[in-house]
Design an enzyme around this catalytic site. Structure first.
Site, short mmCIF file in Angstrom:
data_model
loop_
_atom_site.label_atom_id
_atom_site.label_comp_id
_atom_site.label_asym_id
_atom_site.label_seq_id
_atom_site.Cartn_x
_atom_site.Cartn_y
_atom_site.Cartn_z
N THR A 1 0.87 -1.18 0.00
CA THR A 1 0.00 0.00 0.00
C THR A 1 0.90 1.23 0.00
O THR A 1 2.04 1.17 0.48
CB THR A 1 -0.90 0.04 1.26
OG1 THR A 1 -0.04 0.11 2.39
CG2 THR A 1 -1.77 -1.18 1.36
N GLU B 1 -5.91 -3.81 -0.43
CA GLU B 1 -6.23 -4.93 0.47
C GLU B 1 -7.41 -5.76 -0.04
O GLU B 1 -7.76 -6.77 0.54
CB GLU B 1 -6.56 -4.38 1.87
CG GLU B 1 -5.37 -3.83 2.62
CD GLU B 1 -5.09 -2.36 2.32
OE1 GLU B 1 -5.55 -1.86 1.28
OE2 GLU B 1 -4.39 -1.71 3.13
N TRP C 1 -20.01 16.30 10.51
CA TRP C 1 -19.02 15.90 9.51
C TRP C 1 -19.31 16.58 8.18
O TRP C 1 -20.46 16.64 7.74
CB TRP C 1 -19.04 14.39 9.31
CG TRP C 1 -18.41 13.64 10.43
CD1 TRP C 1 -17.97 14.16 11.61
CD2 TRP C 1 -18.15 12.24 10.46
NE1 TRP C 1 -17.43 13.16 12.39
CE2 TRP C 1 -17.54 11.97 11.71
CE3 TRP C 1 -18.35 11.17 9.58
CZ2 TRP C 1 -17.14 10.69 12.09
CZ3 TRP C 1 -17.97 9.91 9.96
CH2 TRP C 1 -17.37 9.67 11.20
N LYS D 1 -14.32 17.74 10.54
CA LYS D 1 -15.26 17.78 11.66
C LYS D 1 -15.47 19.23 12.07
O LYS D 1 -14.59 19.87 12.63
CB LYS D 1 -14.73 16.95 12.83
CG LYS D 1 -14.62 15.49 12.44
CD LYS D 1 -14.02 14.64 13.54
CE LYS D 1 -13.72 13.25 13.00
NZ LYS D 1 -12.35 13.11 12.46
P1 ADP Z 1 -3.81 3.54 -0.90
O1 ADP Z 1 -4.84 3.31 0.16
O2 ADP Z 1 -2.50 3.01 -0.54
O3 ADP Z 1 -3.81 4.93 -1.45
P2 ADP Z 1 -5.43 2.01 -2.61
O4 ADP Z 1 -5.36 2.04 -4.08
O5 ADP Z 1 -5.55 0.73 -1.96
O6 ADP Z 1 -4.14 2.69 -2.17
O7 ADP Z 1 -6.52 3.03 -2.12
C1 ADP Z 1 -7.73 2.62 -1.61
C2 ADP Z 1 -8.53 3.81 -1.19
O8 ADP Z 1 -8.76 4.68 -2.29
C3 ADP Z 1 -9.90 3.47 -0.70
O9 ADP Z 1 -9.88 3.02 0.63
C4 ADP Z 1 -10.63 4.79 -0.88
O10 ADP Z 1 -10.36 5.69 0.17
C5 ADP Z 1 -10.02 5.33 -2.12
N1 ADP Z 1 -10.88 5.03 -3.27
C6 ADP Z 1 -10.76 4.04 -4.18
N2 ADP Z 1 -11.73 4.11 -5.10
C7 ADP Z 1 -12.52 5.16 -4.77
C8 ADP Z 1 -13.70 5.76 -5.32
N3 ADP Z 1 -14.26 5.31 -6.43
N4 ADP Z 1 -14.22 6.82 -4.68
C9 ADP Z 1 -13.66 7.32 -3.56
N5 ADP Z 1 -12.55 6.81 -3.00
C10 ADP Z 1 -11.98 5.74 -3.60
#
Ligand code: ADP
Length: 543
Positions: free
Chosen positions: A187, A332, A445, A440
């Site tokens: 990640t 994940e 929120w 917040k």
């Molecule tokens: P990292 O968390 O390391 O940046 P990831 O690619 O695993 O890499 O990112 C996952 C996160 O990206 C999700 O938990 C979410 O917060 C965000 N995310 C992914 N797709 C979307 C989406 N379509 N809309 C909003 N947030 C998104």
């Protein structure tokens, strides 16, 4: 218990490439190479070369489970490693080359990579780190022998073509437990050290089946797929595996990710389907608008990784006739969790009602179970209004990070995503924020995504990020940081007025800060941590 009497075969990645070679042997794989030219061959060729990779890995004496890393763009050699490494029982470790070299070295050491295969674009990175990676025994440059410069300073450096050349194109893929590790991905680690998700053959194949479904990515043998999403970003969202499973043509952009190059590749190769993060499509749409271009074959595009602004969904649909599939997932989760497609009962709804649904991150895919909970872990209702922490579980969702980093991540068997979301009665999930980005204000929120989406709908705005700033009375107040479109005029007052009537008054940002660029992370997402650092001295006019 009466047992079923069907054959039991482990689900293995090697079966995907053999299936594709046999049933879609002449389907094309087209790559723009680092060398600059276009390379094309077929699944039959891909399978032969993947078997050669497997043989070459045997030749290095690599054991099952040993890690083979890649630092590479999307292209056919990278794809051969996908199948050759995992198919032969080793673990493919795709490293994001946009990370800092120190981070790359850290990751390679943590994974204990034994082999690193890299595109020549990344030679300077390898030169900087090779002395710091004691586990790596072999450095392999993804090029022809004659393209290898002399005196790189990297001991034993070989060219990929030279390495695989002598190997047989026949290979008996080993058969082993489908739960064996197949690939890994760290990640991005915006906080703390990166942690790795370790995928298995079983999780990868189940995800590949699911991803191809009509209400998921909807992939078929009639498609020509362009994954702009990098193969080092959660296995290009599983597209390499799903493409082999359905036999679609694959088109790889290599290092050329600008709007012009992507557009030309889409047109030249008859691409019907593309996948990428919103920032990539922004560049493409800007290029097309500036030159009055149209798509002749592109039908659908899956957009995810961060929230897709509604203005982008509308531009694709109304200006270019391309359907956007808004998807959500994470490293994940292999990565797919939800995709947004309408249900039968929605088809009669007016356009704007349909658009309200399409903006959401979508419905769970079979295999992904999800729920939202409050701070005490109590499950919240699916009313489309109540937001809470989003938890997931399923056969392609992480149970534990590599080497147990960070301890047990699960809560009663569920993985907390770190996202805050609502779920409506039809099961459509909508992300309101990353939990660390939620603003917040006065005990309430504010969704930074809502604030950003409105700004993005303004024609003068190219990119917008909303962050919270400390406020003596309200705790935090939102501000919106904006990059203007080249040549566009926009004042702070104009943009603030644009918010009126679109969200509640108290959710309207307190200020607009214009910047030249918003920092992007290694996967093309806005880096809000960096942005907050950039604005450390910023003071609210309202404070
Ligand atoms: P990292 O968390 O390391 O940046 P990831 O690619 O695993 O890499 O990112 C996952 C996160 O990206 C999700 O938990 C979410 O917060 C965000 N995310 C992914 N797709 C979307 C989406 N379509 N809309 C909003 N947030 C998104």
């Amino acid at each position: 218990m009466l047992m079923g009497l069907m054959q039991s075969q482990p689900l293995l990645i090697s079966a995907l490439i053999e299936f594709a070679a046999r049933h879609h042997g002449d389907a094309e794989i087209v790559s723009r190479r680092v060398e600059g030219d276009i390379h094309r061959y077929t699944y039959r060729d891909l399978a032969s070369r993947s078997r050669q990779v497997a043989g070459a890995l045997d030749g290095l004496g690599l054991a099952m489970g040993d890690r083979v890393a890649t630092l590479a763009w999307n292209g056919y050699r990278h794809l051969e490693l996908y199948f050759g490494v995992s198919g032969s029982g080793r673990v493919l470790h795709t490293i994001n080359p946009r990370l800092h070299p120190d981070q790359i070295a850290w990751i390679a050491n943590h994974a204990e990579d034994q082999v690193v295969c890299f595109d020549m674009s990344f030679l300077p990175i390898i030169q900087a780190i090779h002395g710091k990676c004691p586990t790596v025994r072999h450095w392999i440059a993804l090029c022809e022998a004659h393209a290898l410069p002399a005196n790189t300073g990297i001991p034993g450096l070989r060219s990929y073509e030279d390495w695989v050349a002598g190997q047989s194109t026949d290979y008996d893929w080993p058969v082993f437990d489908e739960n064996a590790a197949s690939s890994m991905c760290y990640t991005s680690g915006t906080t703390g050290n990166p942690k790795a998700a370790l995928y298995s053959h079983r999780s990868t194949i189940l995800h590949a089946y699911a991803a191809a479904l009509p209400d998921v990515m909807c992939l078929s043998a009639r498609d020509a797929i362009l994954p702009v999403v990098p193969m080092f970003h959660v296995n290009a969202w599983g597209i390499p595996y799903s493409a082999a499973l359905v036999g679609s043509k694959l088109v790889f952009p290599g290092p050329a990710l600008d709007g012009k190059s992507i557009y030309e590749l889409i047109e030249a190769e008859g691409v019907t389907y593309a996948a990428g993060v919103p920032t990539v499509w922004q560049m493409l749409l800007a290029h097309m608008k500036a030159h009055g271009l149209r798509f002749s074959t592109l039908k659908r595009t899956v957009i995810g990784g961060s929230a897709c602004p509604p203005a982008m969904i509308e531009a694709f649909k109304n200006d270019y006739g391309v359907e956007v599939l808004h998807a959500w997932g994470m490293t994940e989760m292999s990565p797919l969790g939800t995709v947004c497609t309408l249900k039968n009962k929605h088809l009669g709804l007016p356009e704007d009602e349909q658009m309200k649904i399409r903006m959401k991150q979508g419905r769970a895919i079979f295999g992904v179970d999800m729920k939202i909970v409050d701070a005490e872990g109590r499950e919240l209702p699916w009313d489309g209004k109540t937001s809470g922490n989003l938890l997931v579980k399923g056969p392609w969702i992480i149970r534990e990070y590599f080497k147990g980093e960070g301890g047990d991540p699960l809560v009663d068997g569920w993985f907390p995503t770190g996202d805050v979301a609502t779920i409506d009665p039809d099961g459509y999930m909508q992300i309101t924020d990353r939990s660390k980005d939620v603003i917040k204000s006065g005990g309430e929120w504010i969704s930074s995504i809502d604030v950003e989406n409105i700004a993005m709908a303004h024609p003068a705005v190219q990119m917008a990020a909303c962050i919270g700033v400390k406020h003596p009375k309200w705790d935090e107040r939102p501000i919106v940081v904006v990059v203007k479109r080249p040549g566009a005029e926009l004042s702070r007052e104009e943009l603030l007025a644009f918010y009126e009537g679109k969200i509640a008054k108290w959710q309207i940002p307190d200020d607009v800060v214009f910047v030249d660029a918003i920092p992007l992370g290694a996967t093309g997402k806005m880096l809000k941590t960096k942005l907050r650092e950039m604005l450390a001295d910023y003071r609210l006019p309202t404070a």
